[in-house]
Design an enzyme around this catalytic site. Structure first.
Site, short mmCIF file in Angstrom:
data_model
loop_
_atom_site.label_atom_id
_atom_site.label_comp_id
_atom_site.label_asym_id
_atom_site.label_seq_id
_atom_site.Cartn_x
_atom_site.Cartn_y
_atom_site.Cartn_z
N HIS A 57 2.49 10.84 -5.48
CA HIS A 57 2.60 11.19 -4.06
C HIS A 57 1.26 10.88 -3.41
O HIS A 57 0.32 10.44 -4.07
CB HIS A 57 3.01 12.67 -3.87
CG HIS A 57 1.90 13.65 -4.05
ND1 HIS A 57 1.45 14.48 -3.05
CD2 HIS A 57 1.13 13.96 -5.13
CE1 HIS A 57 0.47 15.24 -3.49
NE2 HIS A 57 0.25 14.95 -4.75
N HIS B 31 0.85 -1.20 0.00
CA HIS B 31 0.00 0.00 0.00
C HIS B 31 0.88 1.24 0.00
O HIS B 31 1.88 1.29 0.71
CB HIS B 31 -0.89 -0.02 1.26
CG HIS B 31 -1.68 1.23 1.46
ND1 HIS B 31 -1.42 2.13 2.48
CD2 HIS B 31 -2.74 1.74 0.78
CE1 HIS B 31 -2.29 3.12 2.42
NE2 HIS B 31 -3.09 2.92 1.40
#
Length: 981
Positions: free
Chosen positions: A354, A310
């Site tokens: 990001h 993740h």
């Protein structure tokens, strides 16, 4: 990669220069750089520098170095654009789990070349070593690395007092009389009263003599001090359960491990050779065959657990940490097969990666794709899933598609892949070397000529309300720097708070509360929203209602149910790259027979599904893929418990790989069992048919396994990593805890007694017994704790898949501690129905025999079997008495402490019955030490930010298998928050 053809004299010159030390500039972000002396230590195991405020901790272990790059390639070098550094004098060392960089500048290119060559040589040597060679190297260095600090006057000799201090450092407390006796035996030269280096080696060997192994050797050698080839072969067959043991194999072991030339000539194995063999990888607890891929890899993708990451790009928390391309290289080479890429519009038309709505740093999408392309198939060729979370405009989506096609090229071409059946997914074997793009796909009813279309937009951060997301609009003259500083303080307070509270409890709302406080304090576009309507189909607890009333808005999923679903535009080029991994939301699922949907759930939502519809979920996961990702409220990058989701057959359970701790250790143990290739076959019962994972007897027709585990001794157990006094602290009082992790009915733990004042060679000699209903998914976790008056401190752990255990006498080496181990004996029996051999576990059998009687009678009978503190030990059970061997009695006497009160934490029969019956009573148990033990029925067992919906209050089975909430932190060597299973 190191060129192994380098002449030996060049390598030795590099080593000599590095050990002498080189002055270099250490570049740091925000500073001009620090001049430090860097040098390689005498054992060539780590790089050190001085001066440093960290003193002894200022080091980088060679084993932890991931790569060394030449020139000005790192992010910190790029930031120092004003620095006019010669690239040939610059290099970067990437090390540790978070890919930290040490950026160095030498005064001339020659020095940089020397260090780069030397480091690559050392790294190549370590990667080439097998575990035996590495362990032998550190074993040989182990006692001697502390000698220089013990030698106070620096004369190269150790007197008796210095020996006592060194032994305290080595974590052993022998009687002074015994130490003096061994000291005198080792002190053979003219200089009486001190030991030279060679004499200390003799002393150390005397101190290290393994009584347990010596008695084992005596029992197979007819009381001789060595084993003949025939006796050794008998030991391997009878105890280690090895097949096809030949004379040549035994002779080969004698040649490899025996240290005495005389013994080698006579083809016998003495105690030192026998000890070396027993400490080698040949006698490790992990089956060496499982270090390679050994499972059937030709089944459909949905039949496998797939190692998943993740927010792969992050190195730390979800708000402020650095995004680094190197994280993709690290996780892919660690065996991860599903990585996540969060794509956002960047400057100059270049998409960036990001974490949205936060201050995490940005990296170029193109760089990420190149890193994945370079590292995807270095360690294995099984397919990689690229999970793209797309937040980009159509123009930058086209750029994403262009980069994927240009860089991955034929790795994306799936036209030749043929599934065994048109209605099933292809296999990992057929997809070798391929990259699957997981993302949104344009609707099939859209015309083929349409270049773009609308698709649903599920942001993984959507459980956080819109007005709580960080958006870059500042008020009251607040600057970005001031905001970042404020968030950093809030994040630090969150982590401190989480360390103070129960560190094994992931179910606190602390994360959520602090996140909200952070945003409110920042004045980031905060708007109070009035609650206009409430979903009639859900109810909430009093606590949550009061929280809603005070904040003026609902929390979590309940509030989201009332919102209109968001959509976004998707371009055709990106949609066409998605073949077998189409991301869908639960409400988009249409059972039209099409394959290749991937259903994504936050842990919050998945928890509800597992609770309410576990059997239907298992059936769904037999045809399609499901991805579970951490709650957006885990801003500290903590990990949830993957177990309930694996138990429901979910394939892609995504964890924060940058966060160390219990959850990642369990994840790593699961995927090591098939050569660490990132794919592990699910049990057959999860691939066909269905069962209730929360049943008291989920698979009544299948045989069960019985694990009989004798915990014999420990070796060189260090002080706890977070010991307040460090080397000056007390010698540890260790005990071993063994935990079974798997189906709820299998989850339990038991422990040995405590041994006082001995971390060097404690002896327990205790037997623990466990029953496992579904061994294919069970994991066995060995933990070593240091007992103290106010609780316990974590020393180390090793987690191994049950099916990877090897029977016989085995060493369990603790992870990250090359020398520290526990010595055990493993027996695995097969059991049918509710019966097991009386001789092995009478209490278990009798309780099952009485299983048809009423609960109250069982509770009364249960006490009969629990009076003995070692009620799980076959040899200590009151219903079966057998004569102890001489070896057993001697070993018992060598234990250096009487038994202290043991905490009973195995799930009792009553609790198992409650789970089976689905009762909702909260049963709290207090053991003799006053520690509260909760059963799995605790309503507190729910993920962070989980709304207490009515289904939880109706007493449905909880997916949590943990029967204990420990009040001490289990482990946290790097300041991360760890949570229980």
């Amino acid at each position: 990669i190191f060129d192994k053809s380098q002449p030996k004299n060049i390598i030795e010159r590099c080593m000599s220069v590095m050990q002498s030390g080189t002055q270099m500039i250490k570049l740091k972000s925000g500073t001009k750089g620090l001049v430090r002396l860097f040098y390689l230590d005498e054992h060539r195991t780590c790089i050190r520098w001085r001066p440093s405020r960290k003193s002894e901790k200022a080091k980088i272990v060679i084993d932890s170095i991931y790569k060394v790059t030449e020139g000005r390639q790192s992010e910190i070098f790029h930031r120092h654009t004003e620095g006019n550094f010669d690239p040939s004098c610059c290099f970067t060392i990437y090390h540790g789990n978070h890919m930290e960089s040490l950026d160095l500048i030498t005064s001339n290119p020659e020095e940089a070349r020397t260090w780069i060559t030397g480091l690559k040589y050392l790294m190549a040597g370590i990667s080439d070593e097998d575990s035996l060679a590495k362990r032998q190297r550190t074993h040989d260095q182990y006692p001697f690395k502390d000698i220089s600090s013990a030698d106070k006057n620096g004369d190269g000799l150790l007197n008796i007092e210095e020996i006592h201090q060194l032994m305290h450092k080595l974590n052993v407390n022998l009687p002074r009389r015994k130490v003096r006796q061994m000291f005198q035996e080792a002190d053979t030269d003219e200089n009486q009263g001190t030991l030279t280096f060679e004499e200390f080696s003799v002393f150390y060997k005397m101190m290290s003599l393994r009584r347990d192994l010596y008695l084992l050797l005596l029992s197979y050698s007819d009381k001789k001090d060595h084993l003949t080839v025939e006796e050794f072969a008998q030991f391997l067959k009878m105890e280690q359960k090895m097949n096809n043991v030949t004379t040549e194999y035994c002779l080969d072991i004698i040649r490899k491990f025996e240290v005495s030339e005389e013994n080698k000539e006579q083809n016998v194995l003495g105690i030192e050779g026998f000890t070396s063999f027993m400490r080698s990888s040949a006698c490790d607890i992990f089956n060496p065959l499982h270090s390679e891929v050994h499972q059937d890899m030709d089944q459909p993708l949905c039949n496998y657990y797939i190692a998943s990451s993740h927010n792969t790009y992050l190195t730390g928390d979800q708000l402020l940490s650095q995004s680094k391309v190197e994280m993709y290289a690290r996780v892919l080479q660690d065996g991860c097969r599903c990585v996540e890429v969060d794509c956002w519009d960047g400057p100059d038309g270049e998409p960036v990666v990001h974490h949205g709505y936060t201050f995490t740093s940005k990296i170029l999408f193109r760089d990420v794709v190149e890193a994945i392309n370079k590292n995807a198939f270095v360690k294995n060729e099984f397919p990689v899933v690229l999970s793209i979370e797309n937040h980009c405009s159509i123009q930058q989506q086209k750029k994403i598609a262009q980069y994927l096609m240009e860089i991955f090229s034929d790795k994306l071409d799936l036209s030749s892949i043929i599934a065994g059946d048109s209605k099933q997914l292809p296999s990992p074997q057929s997809l070798k070397g391929k990259i699957l793009v997981k993302g949104k796909k344009l609707p099939y009813n859209l015309g083929a000529d349409a270049e773009e279309g609308e698709v649903s937009d599920e942001d993984s951060a959507d459980e956080i309300e819109d007005d709580c997301k960080l958006k870059l609009c500042y008020s009251n003259g607040t600057t970005e720097h001031q905001m970042e500083s404020f968030i950093r303080k809030k994040l630090e307070s969150l982590i401190k708070e989480s360390q103070i509270r129960d560190k094994e409890d992931p179910d606190s709302f602390t994360v959520k509360a602090l996140l909200k406080a952070t945003h409110e304090g920042l004045n980031v576009n905060l708007k109070q929203k009035a609650v206009k309507s409430r979903s009639k189909s859900h109810s909430t607890s009093d606590d949550e209602e009061s929280q809603q009333n005070s904040s003026g808005k609902e929390t979590g999923q309940l509030y989201r149910l009332g919102r209109r679903r968001k959509t976004m535009k998707l371009c055709r080029a990106l949609s066409d790259l998605v073949v077998y991994t189409n991301s869908v939301a639960a409400q988009d699922i249409v059972d039209d027979g099409t394959m290749g949907n991937v259903l994504s759930f936050s842990e919050t939502r998945a928890h509800q599904v597992v609770q309410q519809k576990s059997e239907q979920f298992i059936l769904y996961n037999q045809k399609q893929l499901t991805r579970i990702y951490p709650s957006a409220y885990r801003i500290d990058s903590s990990n949830f418990n993957p177990l309930p989701y694996w138990n429901a057959g979910c394939q892609l359970v995504a964890l924060n790989y940058q966060s160390d701790g219990r959850m990642m250790q369990v994840n790593q143990a699961k995927f090591r069992m098939n050569g660490n290739c990132g794919y592990v076959l699910k049990p057959q019962q999860m691939c066909k048919g269905t069962f209730n994972p929360y049943s008291g007897d989920p698979l009544p027709a299948n045989p069960k396994k019985q694990l009989i585990l004798k915990v014999i001794s420990g070796q060189q157990l260090p002080k706890p990593p977070d010991s307040v006094l460090g080397d000056r602290g007390e010698i540890i009082d260790p005990f071993v805890e063994v935990e079974i992790i798997g189906l709820p009915v299998d989850c339990c733990k038991d422990q040995t007694r405590v041994v006082d004042d001995n971390g060097f060679n404690p002896v327990w000699e205790e037997t623990l017994t466990f029953t496992i209903h579904m061994p294919e998914i069970a994991l066995v976790r060995f933990l070593v704790w240091d007992h103290d008056p106010i609780g316990r401190d974590f020393v180390g752990q090793r987690t191994v898949a049950f099916n990877s255990l090897v029977p016989g006498y085995r060493h369990v080496y603790l992870e990250g501690l090359t020398e520290a181990s526990i010595f055990v004996h493993i027996t695995i029996n097969e059991m049918y129905g509710k019966w097991s051999p009386l001789i092995l576990n009478p209490s278990y059998t009798i309780l099952h025999f009485l299983g048809a009687t009423k609960n109250k009678q069982l509770i009364g009978l249960k006490g009969l079997f629990n009076k003995n503190p070692k009620h799980n030990s076959a040899e200590n059970n009151g219903h079966y008495v057998r004569k102890r061997s001489i070896g057993d009695r001697i070993l018992r006497r060598t234990a250096s402490a009487p038994a202290k009160g043991r905490k009973k934490s195995k799930m009792g029969f009553q609790e198992a019955t409650e789970i089976k019956d689905g009762t909702s009573e909260l049963t709290d148990m207090k053991d003799k030490e006053g520690v509260i033990r909760r059963t799995t029925r605790s309503l507190q067992a729910r993920p962070a930010s989980m709304p207490v919906d009515k289904f939880l209050l109706m007493g449905l089975s909880s997916p949590e298998c943990e029967t204990i909430k420990d009040t001490k932190r289990e482990e946290n060597t790097s300041g991360k928050i760890s949570h229980p299973l």
